[in-house]
Design an enzyme around this catalytic site. Structure first.
Site, mmCIF file in Angstrom:
data_model
loop_
_atom_site.group_PDB
_atom_site.id
_atom_site.type_symbol
_atom_site.label_atom_id
_atom_site.label_comp_id
_atom_site.label_asym_id
_atom_site.label_seq_id
_atom_site.Cartn_x
_atom_site.Cartn_y
_atom_site.Cartn_z
ATOM 1 N N HIS A 1 0.832 -1.211 0.000
ATOM 2 C CA HIS A 1 0.000 0.000 0.000
ATOM 3 C C HIS A 1 0.862 1.254 0.000
ATOM 4 O O HIS A 1 2.039 1.211 0.365
ATOM 5 C CB HIS A 1 -0.918 0.040 1.233
ATOM 6 C CG HIS A 1 -2.142 -0.811 1.086
ATOM 7 N ND1 HIS A 1 -2.163 -2.140 1.448
ATOM 8 C CD2 HIS A 1 -3.384 -0.536 0.598
ATOM 9 C CE1 HIS A 1 -3.362 -2.632 1.203
ATOM 10 N NE2 HIS A 1 -4.123 -1.682 0.678
ATOM 11 N N LYS B 1 -0.674 4.979 4.341
ATOM 12 C CA LYS B 1 -1.602 4.066 5.041
ATOM 13 C C LYS B 1 -1.179 3.895 6.497
ATOM 14 O O LYS B 1 -0.017 3.649 6.785
ATOM 15 C CB LYS B 1 -1.659 2.708 4.334
ATOM 16 C CG LYS B 1 -2.678 1.771 4.962
ATOM 17 C CD LYS B 1 -2.992 0.587 4.077
ATOM 18 C CE LYS B 1 -3.984 -0.376 4.734
ATOM 19 N NZ LYS B 1 -5.287 0.242 5.024
HETATM 20 P P1 NAD Z 1 -7.248 9.618 4.641
HETATM 21 O O1 NAD Z 1 -6.308 9.829 5.785
HETATM 22 O O2 NAD Z 1 -6.880 10.129 3.290
HETATM 23 O O3 NAD Z 1 -8.673 10.272 4.998
HETATM 24 C C1 NAD Z 1 -9.285 10.122 6.280
HETATM 25 C C2 NAD Z 1 -10.440 11.116 6.393
HETATM 26 O O4 NAD Z 1 -11.066 10.908 7.678
HETATM 27 C C3 NAD Z 1 -10.011 12.590 6.339
HETATM 28 O O5 NAD Z 1 -11.010 13.339 5.660
HETATM 29 C C4 NAD Z 1 -9.962 12.974 7.818
HETATM 30 O O6 NAD Z 1 -10.142 14.380 8.015
HETATM 31 C C5 NAD Z 1 -11.134 12.169 8.354
HETATM 32 N N1 NAD Z 1 -10.974 11.923 9.812
HETATM 33 C C6 NAD Z 1 -9.916 11.352 10.416
HETATM 34 N N2 NAD Z 1 -10.085 11.354 11.752
HETATM 35 C C7 NAD Z 1 -11.294 11.940 11.961
HETATM 36 C C8 NAD Z 1 -12.044 12.242 13.127
HETATM 37 N N3 NAD Z 1 -11.585 11.913 14.352
HETATM 38 N N4 NAD Z 1 -13.276 12.818 12.974
HETATM 39 C C9 NAD Z 1 -13.757 13.111 11.730
HETATM 40 N N5 NAD Z 1 -13.067 12.863 10.585
HETATM 41 C C10 NAD Z 1 -11.869 12.288 10.712
HETATM 42 O O7 NAD Z 1 -7.507 8.047 4.604
HETATM 43 P P2 NAD Z 1 -8.028 7.163 3.363
HETATM 44 O O8 NAD Z 1 -6.887 6.686 2.548
HETATM 45 O O9 NAD Z 1 -9.160 7.876 2.697
HETATM 46 O O10 NAD Z 1 -8.578 5.890 4.154
HETATM 47 C C11 NAD Z 1 -9.590 6.018 5.132
HETATM 48 C C12 NAD Z 1 -9.924 4.636 5.686
HETATM 49 O O11 NAD Z 1 -10.531 3.838 4.652
HETATM 50 C C13 NAD Z 1 -8.691 3.849 6.158
HETATM 51 O O12 NAD Z 1 -9.041 3.110 7.318
HETATM 52 C C14 NAD Z 1 -8.414 2.902 4.994
HETATM 53 O O13 NAD Z 1 -7.725 1.724 5.361
HETATM 54 C C15 NAD Z 1 -9.827 2.593 4.555
HETATM 55 N N6 NAD Z 1 -9.988 2.084 3.184
HETATM 56 C C16 NAD Z 1 -10.929 1.134 3.005
HETATM 57 C C17 NAD Z 1 -11.192 0.651 1.739
HETATM 58 C C18 NAD Z 1 -12.288 -0.363 1.555
HETATM 59 O O14 NAD Z 1 -12.578 -0.782 0.416
HETATM 60 N N7 NAD Z 1 -12.968 -0.779 2.640
HETATM 61 C C19 NAD Z 1 -10.483 1.135 0.633
HETATM 62 C C20 NAD Z 1 -9.518 2.120 0.848
HETATM 63 C C21 NAD Z 1 -9.279 2.610 2.135
#
Ligand code: NAD
Length: 262
Positions: A149, A153
């Site tokens: 990744h 991440k």
């Molecule tokens: P990122 O860090 O780019 O974005 C996270 C978002 O959450 C940001 O907008 C941030 O401001 C917000 N956030 C964080 N803490 C917060 C809080 N306490 N209150 C409110 N908002 C908050 O991360 P990303 O790459 O977009 O990934 C997010 C999650 O999704 C991760 O856990 C990742 O592993 C997961 N993910 C899942 C899949 C899937 O298919 N299930 C695919 C990709 C990523």
């Protein structure tokens, strides 16, 4: 019917992908976007045309379902807020602990909730293939999962790698927690029969790659998946959002959404 969707974390990588994927779809409409104080977009500037707020309660009230790709503490807070409103949810955040899972379980006792470590069609097919391979080959074939990744991440190993490893354990008919090995360092000794190893690689802007290896005597099988765009996860999550509204309370998987569940 068009499902009214509240997006959590619209300033994040996945949040932006969800906003992009919603454009042009008729089965979902983004009606609210919620982010933490200080996040991009909360100053009134629009992210992908949507202005975010930090008012979780109002965002949930305006919607039929919320889509959550954030961080474990945010996911827990959102699930607790959604309990009061019996709000349907689609949760993709990974790295959740038992307390986070309890909050989701409580919500799922009152509302329909889809939880998936990976929303892509290909990975959900891979889960079934890995389980089948493990069933056929048995623990005599050493099973290992390797994931790659992007450098941003936070959790490791990935939720998808854990889901694949659990599918292999299910194929072997064993409890995953008794046979898991997350990474290796130092004098770990010879590999015990039946162990299921998971290794994580981090670097660059890799969206997500997973390979399940099955090592037999003088031959090996590799079942892999490479995601080249977050669009596949975002589109899958929106499909789940349209699907979950109006369902009975309960915890559903992406296999249910795709119609794969037995
Ligand atoms: P990122 O860090 O780019 O974005 C996270 C978002 O959450 C940001 O907008 C941030 O401001 C917000 N956030 C964080 N803490 C917060 C809080 N306490 N209150 C409110 N908002 C908050 O991360 P990303 O790459 O977009 O990934 C997010 C999650 O999704 C991760 O856990 C990742 O592993 C997961 N993910 C899942 C899949 C899937 O298919 N299930 C695919 C990709 C990523």
């Amino acid at each position: 019917m068009t499902a009214r969707v509240c997006v959590l974390g619209p300033s994040g990588r996945m949040g932006r992908a969800v906003l992009d994927a919603a454009a042009g779809r008729s089965d979902v409409k983004i009606v609210a976007a919620i982010d933490r104080e200080g996040a991009l977009g909360l100053g009134g500037e629009a992210v992908r045309g949507v202005i975010a707020t930090a008012d979780l309660g109002a965002g949930l009230s305006a919607s039929d379902v919320y889509v959550d790709f954030t961080a474990p503490d945010a996911t827990r807070v959102a699930a607790r807020a959604a309990i009061a409103q019996r709000k349907a949810a689609v949760i993709g955040t990974t790295g959740l602990d038992a307390v986070d899972d309890d909050a989701i379980a409580e919500l799922a006792s009152l509302a329909p909730v889809v939880v998936a470590a990976n929303f892509s069609l290909g990975v959900n097919l891979l889960l079934g293939l890995a389980r089948k391979a493990a069933e056929v080959l048995g623990p005599e074939w050493d099973a290992e999962v390797v994931e790659v990744h992007h450098r941003g991440k936070r959790d490791s190993p990935s939720g998808t790698a854990l889901a694949i490893a659990r599918a292999i354990a299910a194929g072997h008919g064993v409890d995953y927690d008794r046979v898991k090995r997350h990474g290796r360092d130092g004098d770990v000794g010879a590999r015990p029969r039946g162990e299921i190893g998971v290794s994580a690689v981090r670097g660059g802007d890799v969206v997500g790659e997973h390979v399940a290896y099955f090592f037999g005597p003088a031959e090996r099988i590799e079942i892999g998946h490479r995601a080249s765009s977050r669009t596949i996860f975002a589109a899958g999550a929106l499909r789940a959002a349209a699907w979950v509204v109006g369902r009975p309370p309960g915890r559903y998987s992406m296999l249910d959404v795709l119609g794969f569940a037995s």
